[in-house]
Design a protein around this motif. Structure first.
Motif, mmCIF file in Angstrom:
data_model
loop_
_atom_site.group_PDB
_atom_site.id
_atom_site.type_symbol
_atom_site.label_atom_id
_atom_site.label_comp_id
_atom_site.label_asym_id
_atom_site.label_seq_id
_atom_site.Cartn_x
_atom_site.Cartn_y
_atom_site.Cartn_z
ATOM 1 N N GLN A 94 11.396 -46.805 -31.526
ATOM 2 C CA GLN A 94 11.839 -46.266 -32.811
ATOM 3 C C GLN A 94 11.738 -47.376 -33.836
ATOM 4 N N SER A 95 11.214 -47.042 -34.992
ATOM 5 C CA SER A 95 11.067 -48.052 -36.032
ATOM 6 C C SER A 95 12.417 -48.335 -36.681
ATOM 7 N N PRO A 96 12.594 -49.546 -37.181
ATOM 8 C CA PRO A 96 13.846 -49.851 -37.871
ATOM 9 C C PRO A 96 13.939 -49.071 -39.182
ATOM 10 N N LEU A 97 15.162 -48.917 -39.648
ATOM 11 C CA LEU A 97 15.369 -48.243 -40.932
ATOM 12 C C LEU A 97 14.877 -49.133 -42.064
ATOM 13 N N THR A 98 14.362 -48.498 -43.095
ATOM 14 C CA THR A 98 13.962 -49.237 -44.285
ATOM 15 C C THR A 98 15.153 -49.308 -45.236
ATOM 16 N N VAL A 99 15.043 -50.150 -46.234
ATOM 17 C CA VAL A 99 16.104 -50.265 -47.238
ATOM 18 C C VAL A 99 16.307 -48.915 -47.927
ATOM 19 N N THR A 100 15.236 -48.222 -48.214
ATOM 20 C CA THR A 100 15.333 -46.908 -48.859
ATOM 21 C C THR A 100 16.129 -45.941 -47.989
ATOM 22 N N GLU A 101 15.861 -45.928 -46.694
ATOM 23 C CA GLU A 101 16.588 -45.035 -45.796
ATOM 24 C C GLU A 101 18.061 -45.415 -45.696
ATOM 25 N N LEU A 102 18.340 -46.706 -45.681
ATOM 26 C CA LEU A 102 19.737 -47.148 -45.647
ATOM 27 C C LEU A 102 20.481 -46.702 -46.901
ATOM 28 N N LEU A 103 19.840 -46.817 -48.052
ATOM 29 C CA LEU A 103 20.466 -46.382 -49.308
ATOM 30 C C LEU A 103 20.669 -44.871 -49.320
ATOM 31 N N GLN A 104 19.696 -44.118 -48.794
ATOM 32 C CA GLN A 104 19.844 -42.666 -48.712
ATOM 33 C C GLN A 104 21.004 -42.292 -47.792
ATOM 34 N N CYS A 105 21.150 -43.017 -46.715
ATOM 35 C CA CYS A 105 22.258 -42.777 -45.781
ATOM 36 C C CYS A 105 23.590 -43.001 -46.491
ATOM 37 N N GLU A 106 23.686 -44.104 -47.211
ATOM 38 C CA GLU A 106 24.925 -44.403 -47.929
ATOM 39 C C GLU A 106 25.239 -43.317 -48.958
ATOM 40 N N GLU A 107 24.233 -42.871 -49.693
ATOM 41 C CA GLU A 107 24.441 -41.810 -50.691
ATOM 42 C C GLU A 107 24.921 -40.526 -50.029
ATOM 43 N N THR A 108 24.340 -40.199 -48.880
ATOM 44 C CA THR A 108 24.710 -38.969 -48.174
ATOM 45 C C THR A 108 26.156 -39.043 -47.699
ATOM 46 N N VAL A 109 26.539 -40.180 -47.140
ATOM 47 C CA VAL A 109 27.917 -40.342 -46.667
ATOM 48 C C VAL A 109 28.882 -40.269 -47.844
ATOM 49 N N ARG A 110 28.587 -40.974 -48.922
ATOM 50 C CA ARG A 110 29.490 -40.985 -50.078
ATOM 51 C C ARG A 110 29.651 -39.598 -50.707
ATOM 52 N N ALA A 111 28.624 -38.776 -50.598
ATOM 53 C CA ALA A 111 28.687 -37.426 -51.176
ATOM 54 C C ALA A 111 29.420 -36.435 -50.269
ATOM 55 N N ASP A 112 29.662 -36.801 -49.029
ATOM 56 C CA ASP A 112 30.289 -35.905 -48.070
ATOM 57 C C ASP A 112 31.789 -35.777 -48.361
ATOM 58 N N GLU A 113 32.242 -34.552 -48.561
ATOM 59 C CA GLU A 113 33.648 -34.305 -48.896
ATOM 60 C C GLU A 113 34.586 -34.742 -47.770
ATOM 61 N N ARG A 114 34.148 -34.632 -46.516
ATOM 62 C CA ARG A 114 34.993 -35.055 -45.391
ATOM 63 C C ARG A 114 35.222 -36.563 -45.430
ATOM 64 N N TRP A 115 34.178 -37.322 -45.750
ATOM 65 C CA TRP A 115 34.312 -38.778 -45.853
ATOM 66 C C TRP A 115 35.234 -39.134 -47.017
ATOM 67 N N GLN A 116 35.035 -38.455 -48.153
ATOM 68 C CA GLN A 116 35.877 -38.715 -49.321
ATOM 69 C C GLN A 116 37.343 -38.434 -48.995
ATOM 70 N N ALA A 117 37.616 -37.321 -48.300
ATOM 71 C CA ALA A 117 38.996 -36.982 -47.932
ATOM 72 C C ALA A 117 39.575 -38.040 -46.984
ATOM 73 N N ALA A 118 38.775 -38.521 -46.054
ATOM 74 C CA ALA A 118 39.239 -39.556 -45.120
ATOM 75 C C ALA A 118 39.584 -40.834 -45.874
ATOM 76 N N MET A 119 38.793 -41.185 -46.866
ATOM 77 C CA MET A 119 39.077 -42.392 -47.647
ATOM 78 C C MET A 119 40.360 -42.214 -48.456
ATOM 79 N N ARG A 120 40.541 -41.036 -49.029
ATOM 80 C CA ARG A 120 41.758 -40.786 -49.815
ATOM 81 C C ARG A 120 43.007 -40.829 -48.926
#
Length: 127
Positions: A94-120
């Motif tokens: 499996q190829s390593p993640l690129t910087v673009t993919e890492l940033l997309q992952c972070e954006e997806t997690v931050r947009a997730d309401e479950r993650w936001q609720a857990a942080m709150r």
């Protein structure tokens, strides 16, 4: 006229040429992502014998991910001859993640309401 040293990094033009050679070996319209393109060093004896006048063959290692097929390819291209010397499909890698993919992952997690609720719940409001 002196030649570049055989261990000089690939130039931007050489990287583009290597990418074009690899693209040409793929099916038309293939969804691919380049993981890395770097110099394939010549044999040590050739490097030690280099005096600056001769032109040594330049080659590149290319690693790419064929996304639709979920396979990694390790290729060697000859920049001097404009050919693909080897093409190894690696279904076991499996190829390593690129910087673009890492940033997309972070954006997806931050947009997730479950993650936001857990942080709150932990008192973090500045998301």
């Amino acid at each position: 006229m002196s030649s570049p040293h055989p261990l000089d990094p690939l130039s931007a033009e050489e990287i583009e040429a290597a990418a074009e050679l690899a693209r040409g070996a793929c099916a038309p319209g293939a969804a691919l992502r380049f993981v890395s393109i770097d110099l394939r060093e010549p044999p040590k004896a050739e490097v030690l014998a280099f005096r600056g006048e001769e032109v040594l063959a330049r080659r590149a290692n290319v690693v790419l991910h064929l996304r639709d097929e979920r396979v990694v390819v390790q290729a060697v291209v000859s920049l001097s001859d404009g050919t693909v010397e080897s093409w190894r499909r690696r279904a076991d890698a499996q190829s390593p993640l690129t910087v673009t993919e890492l940033l997309q992952c972070e954006e997806t997690v931050r947009a997730d309401e479950r993650w936001q609720a857990a942080m709150r719940r932990r008192g973090i409001e500045d998301l």
